[in-house]
Structures are given as C-alpha cells and as structure tokens.
Design a protein around this motif. Structure first.
Motif, PDB file in Angstrom:
ATOM      1  N   SER A 154       0.839  -1.209   0.000  1.00  0.00           N
ATOM      2  CA  SER A 154       0.000   0.000   0.000  1.00  0.00           C
ATOM      3  C   SER A 154       0.869   1.253   0.000  1.00  0.00           C
ATOM      4  O   SER A 154       0.506   2.256  -0.618  1.00  0.00           O
ATOM      5  N   LEU A 155       2.022   1.208   0.662  1.00  0.00           N
ATOM      6  CA  LEU A 155       2.947   2.347   0.626  1.00  0.00           C
ATOM      7  C   LEU A 155       3.440   2.587  -0.796  1.00  0.00           C
ATOM      8  O   LEU A 155       3.517   3.725  -1.257  1.00  0.00           O
ATOM      9  N   ARG A 156       3.770   1.511  -1.473  1.00  0.00           N
ATOM     10  CA  ARG A 156       4.244   1.614  -2.852  1.00  0.00           C
ATOM     11  C   ARG A 156       3.156   2.226  -3.742  1.00  0.00           C
ATOM     12  O   ARG A 156       3.412   3.135  -4.525  1.00  0.00           O
ATOM     13  N   CYS A 157       1.936   1.746  -3.602  1.00  0.00           N
ATOM     14  CA  CYS A 157       0.829   2.238  -4.429  1.00  0.00           C
ATOM     15  C   CYS A 157       0.430   3.669  -4.071  1.00  0.00           C
ATOM     16  O   CYS A 157      -0.020   4.423  -4.935  1.00  0.00           O
ATOM     17  N   ASP A 210      -4.962   7.417  -9.348  1.00  0.00           N
ATOM     18  CA  ASP A 210      -6.193   6.641  -9.167  1.00  0.00           C
ATOM     19  C   ASP A 210      -6.066   5.581  -8.077  1.00  0.00           C
ATOM     20  O   ASP A 210      -7.072   5.078  -7.584  1.00  0.00           O
ATOM     21  N   LEU A 211      -4.853   5.247  -7.673  1.00  0.00           N
ATOM     22  CA  LEU A 211      -4.641   4.276  -6.587  1.00  0.00           C
ATOM     23  C   LEU A 211      -4.364   4.936  -5.247  1.00  0.00           C
ATOM     24  O   LEU A 211      -4.414   4.284  -4.210  1.00  0.00           O
ATOM     25  N   ARG A 212      -4.054   6.211  -5.266  1.00  0.00           N
ATOM     26  CA  ARG A 212      -3.532   6.892  -4.084  1.00  0.00           C
ATOM     27  C   ARG A 212      -4.477   6.832  -2.884  1.00  0.00           C
ATOM     28  O   ARG A 212      -4.096   6.377  -1.808  1.00  0.00           O
ATOM     29  N   LEU A 245      -3.987   4.824   0.634  1.00  0.00           N
ATOM     30  CA  LEU A 245      -3.919   5.509   1.929  1.00  0.00           C
ATOM     31  C   LEU A 245      -4.918   4.895   2.906  1.00  0.00           C
ATOM     32  O   LEU A 245      -4.601   4.685   4.081  1.00  0.00           O
ATOM     33  N   THR A 246      -6.105   4.595   2.407  1.00  0.00           N
ATOM     34  CA  THR A 246      -7.127   3.965   3.257  1.00  0.00           C
ATOM     35  C   THR A 246      -6.665   2.586   3.708  1.00  0.00           C
ATOM     36  O   THR A 246      -6.805   2.233   4.885  1.00  0.00           O
ATOM     37  N   THR A 303       5.135   9.590   6.629  1.00  0.00           N
ATOM     38  CA  THR A 303       5.667  10.467   5.579  1.00  0.00           C
ATOM     39  C   THR A 303       4.766  10.460   4.348  1.00  0.00           C
ATOM     40  O   THR A 303       4.488  11.505   3.761  1.00  0.00           O
ATOM     41  N   VAL A 304       4.278   9.287   3.962  1.00  0.00           N
ATOM     42  CA  VAL A 304       3.384   9.176   2.809  1.00  0.00           C
ATOM     43  C   VAL A 304       2.081   9.928   3.073  1.00  0.00           C
ATOM     44  O   VAL A 304       1.583  10.656   2.206  1.00  0.00           O
TER      45      VAL A 304
END
Length: 144
Positions: free
Chosen positions: A16-19, A25-27, A31-32, A57-58
């Motif tokens: 999920s950090l990578r995405c 559209d994936l952000r 995050l959720t 940080t993300v």
C-alpha cells in the motif's frame, strides 16, 4: 506481487505504501488500506519501525497534494490513526498528533482544509482528554 507470497499485514502495508506514491487513481485507496492495516494490526505492522515512519511520511505528503480532496482524505486517515492509537495507548500516537498539528499550521491559509482539521481536532480533543493541548496552542499562537 508481495500479496501473493505473503498475506501478512506488514507485507500488505508495504504494497500500500508503494501504491500510495504511484498513480493518482490508486492513491486514496492505498492511503485507506495502509491506515486500516496499521490501526487494525499495529503489533504486526510496527515490527519494522521504518515502515511506520514511511507511512506517516506518505500521509504527510498526500496531505500536501495539490488536490484538496486528497489533502482531506490523507488528513482523515491521520485522524483515524490518532483515534485508534490513543485508544490503544500506541507509541505512535504522539507522532501522528504532531503531524496533524504541523499540517494544521501548513494549511492555516487554506480555509476548507483548515476547517476540516479544526473540526476533527475538536472531535479528538472532546473524545480524548489526555491529548496535550500545548503542542497545538504554541504553534497556533505564533501564527497569529
């Protein structure tokens, strides 16, 4: 890829950090997901402290996104973590709280985001009497 090999919350958090730093559209979904994983499985996720720092940080970076909807979504994720961490006496609650305070200062001249943070801080302060208000008051007074 990672999810096919290891179905652990920590591995899913890494994905999920990578995405979250990938296509727009994936952000928000990413995050959720990272917020839900961390708040639901803190012991598994916090095995690697650097992953947790990267998650903050993300979220902070997303709260600075040019799109107000993404900013508010990231801030909502931070507030979700704050509530979960305070309820669980998690060691990351001060980090998340300070991040929210810094985001408030950064968005002081951005009315929609500032109003969102103000409303959510009121909810948090009403729900958790142990939140140190001084951390919030000092920077706000200096901005005035």
């Amino acid at each position: 890829r990672v999810l096919a090999h290891e179905q652990t919350p920590s591995a899913m958090l890494l994905e999920s950090l990578r995405c979250a730093e990938g296509p727009a559209d994936l952000r928000e979904a990413s995050l959720t997901l990272l917020t839900t994983l961390w708040s639901s499985f803190p012991d598994e996720v916090e095995v690697r402290g650097e992953d947790c720092r990267q998650a903050v940080t993300v979220l902070k970076r997303a709260a600075r996104d040019p799109q107000p909807a993404t900013q508010i979504h990231a801030l909502a994720c931070l507030f979700q973590l704050l509530h979960a961490f305070i309820n669980a006496a998690n060691a990351f609650s001060p980090v998340v709280y300070k991040t929210i305070v810094f985001m408030y200062i950064e968005h002081i001249r951005n009315p929609p985001v500032r109003e969102f943070i103000t409303a959510e801080l009121k909810v948090a302060l009403d729900a958790h009497s142990n939140i140190p208000v001084g951390i919030l008051v000092d920077p706000v007074v200096k901005q005035a």
